[in-house]
Design a protein around this motif. Sequence first.
Motif, PDB file in Angstrom:
ATOM      1  N   GLU A   1       0.830  -1.209   0.000  1.00 53.95           N
ATOM      2  CA  GLU A   1       0.000   0.000   0.000  1.00 53.95           C
ATOM      3  C   GLU A   1       0.866   1.261   0.000  1.00 53.95           C
ATOM      4  O   GLU A   1       0.520   2.252  -0.627  1.00 53.95           O
ATOM      5  N   ALA A   2       1.993   1.213   0.690  1.00 52.70           N
ATOM      6  CA  ALA A   2       2.870   2.376   0.788  1.00 52.70           C
ATOM      7  C   ALA A   2       3.526   2.718  -0.551  1.00 52.70           C
ATOM      8  O   ALA A   2       4.041   3.816  -0.718  1.00 52.70           O
ATOM      9  N   ARG A   3       3.496   1.817  -1.511  1.00 54.54           N
ATOM     10  CA  ARG A   3       4.080   2.073  -2.834  1.00 54.54           C
ATOM     11  C   ARG A   3       3.104   2.784  -3.774  1.00 54.54           C
ATOM     12  O   ARG A   3       3.478   3.181  -4.864  1.00 54.54           O
ATOM     13  N   GLU A   4       1.858   2.901  -3.371  1.00 57.58           N
ATOM     14  CA  GLU A   4       0.825   3.497  -4.219  1.00 57.58           C
ATOM     15  C   GLU A   4       0.845   5.026  -4.124  1.00 57.58           C
ATOM     16  O   GLU A   4       1.485   5.597  -3.252  1.00 57.58           O
ATOM     17  N   VAL A   5       0.123   5.679  -5.034  1.00 62.35           N
ATOM     18  CA  VAL A   5      -0.046   7.134  -5.029  1.00 62.35           C
ATOM     19  C   VAL A   5      -1.482   7.419  -4.590  1.00 62.35           C
ATOM     20  O   VAL A   5      -2.414   6.774  -5.061  1.00 62.35           O
ATOM     21  N   TYR A   6      -1.656   8.379  -3.692  1.00 57.02           N
ATOM     22  CA  TYR A   6      -2.953   8.642  -3.058  1.00 57.02           C
ATOM     23  C   TYR A   6      -3.399  10.090  -3.233  1.00 57.02           C
ATOM     24  O   TYR A   6      -2.622  10.954  -3.630  1.00 57.02           O
ATOM     25  N   THR A   7      -4.651  10.329  -2.858  1.00 53.53           N
ATOM     26  CA  THR A   7      -5.190  11.669  -2.685  1.00 53.53           C
ATOM     27  C   THR A   7      -5.475  11.829  -1.195  1.00 53.53           C
ATOM     28  O   THR A   7      -6.072  10.941  -0.576  1.00 53.53           O
ATOM     29  N   LEU A   8      -5.043  12.938  -0.626  1.00 52.11           N
ATOM     30  CA  LEU A   8      -5.269  13.239   0.776  1.00 52.11           C
ATOM     31  C   LEU A   8      -6.375  14.275   0.872  1.00 52.11           C
ATOM     32  O   LEU A   8      -6.287  15.336   0.246  1.00 52.11           O
ATOM     33  N   ASP A   9      -7.441  13.967   1.615  1.00 50.75           N
ATOM     34  CA  ASP A   9      -8.538  14.904   1.865  1.00 50.75           C
ATOM     35  C   ASP A   9      -8.511  15.276   3.343  1.00 50.75           C
ATOM     36  O   ASP A   9      -8.410  14.390   4.201  1.00 50.75           O
ATOM     37  N   ILE A  10      -8.610  16.570   3.631  1.00 44.78           N
ATOM     38  CA  ILE A  10      -8.640  17.077   5.001  1.00 44.78           C
ATOM     39  C   ILE A  10      -9.870  17.974   5.129  1.00 44.78           C
ATOM     40  O   ILE A  10     -10.155  18.759   4.225  1.00 44.78           O
ATOM     41  N   TRP A  11     -10.607  17.882   6.267  1.00 41.69           N
ATOM     42  CA  TRP A  11     -11.804  18.698   6.433  1.00 41.69           C
ATOM     43  C   TRP A  11     -11.966  19.163   7.876  1.00 41.69           C
ATOM     44  O   TRP A  11     -11.311  18.652   8.773  1.00 41.69           O
ATOM     45  N   ASP A  12     -12.870  20.135   8.053  1.00 41.87           N
ATOM     46  CA  ASP A  12     -13.167  20.657   9.386  1.00 41.87           C
ATOM     47  C   ASP A  12     -14.442  19.998   9.917  1.00 41.87           C
ATOM     48  O   ASP A  12     -15.030  19.146   9.260  1.00 41.87           O
ATOM     49  N   ASP A  13     -14.860  20.399  11.136  1.00 39.25           N
ATOM     50  CA  ASP A  13     -16.055  19.820  11.769  1.00 39.25           C
ATOM     51  C   ASP A  13     -17.303  19.938  10.915  1.00 39.25           C
ATOM     52  O   ASP A  13     -18.118  19.025  10.867  1.00 39.25           O
ATOM     53  N   SER A  14     -17.476  21.068  10.254  1.00 38.85           N
ATOM     54  CA  SER A  14     -18.691  21.286   9.473  1.00 38.85           C
ATOM     55  C   SER A  14     -18.682  20.499   8.165  1.00 38.85           C
ATOM     56  O   SER A  14     -19.725  20.263   7.573  1.00 38.85           O
ATOM     57  N   GLY A  15     -17.495  20.137   7.697  1.00 38.79           N
ATOM     58  CA  GLY A  15     -17.371  19.441   6.418  1.00 38.79           C
ATOM     59  C   GLY A  15     -17.454  20.379   5.229  1.00 38.79           C
ATOM     60  O   GLY A  15     -17.278  19.961   4.094  1.00 38.79           O
TER      61      GLY A  15
END
Length: 70
Positions: A44-58
């Motif tokens: 899994e660590a060899r793959e390329v990802y998208t990172l999503d970050i959000w707040d409480d409200s979304g």
Amino acid sequence: MPTGAALGRAGQKAKELSVWTAKPLPPGTSRHWVMMETELTESEAREVYTLDIWDDSGSRRVSIGHVAFP
């Protein structure tokens, strides 16, 4: 203040991440530390990802593409 994050790939369910930050992110700030933690297998660590970050409200969400691990 970031309260949630997920690491995902197209066609797969995203992995939820633990998120820590020392204080809320001030508006207009261009640099600030946010730490995230997850567990990945070696393959899994060899793959390329998208990172999503959000707040409480979304309603405030940031997506960062092409995340890879050394």
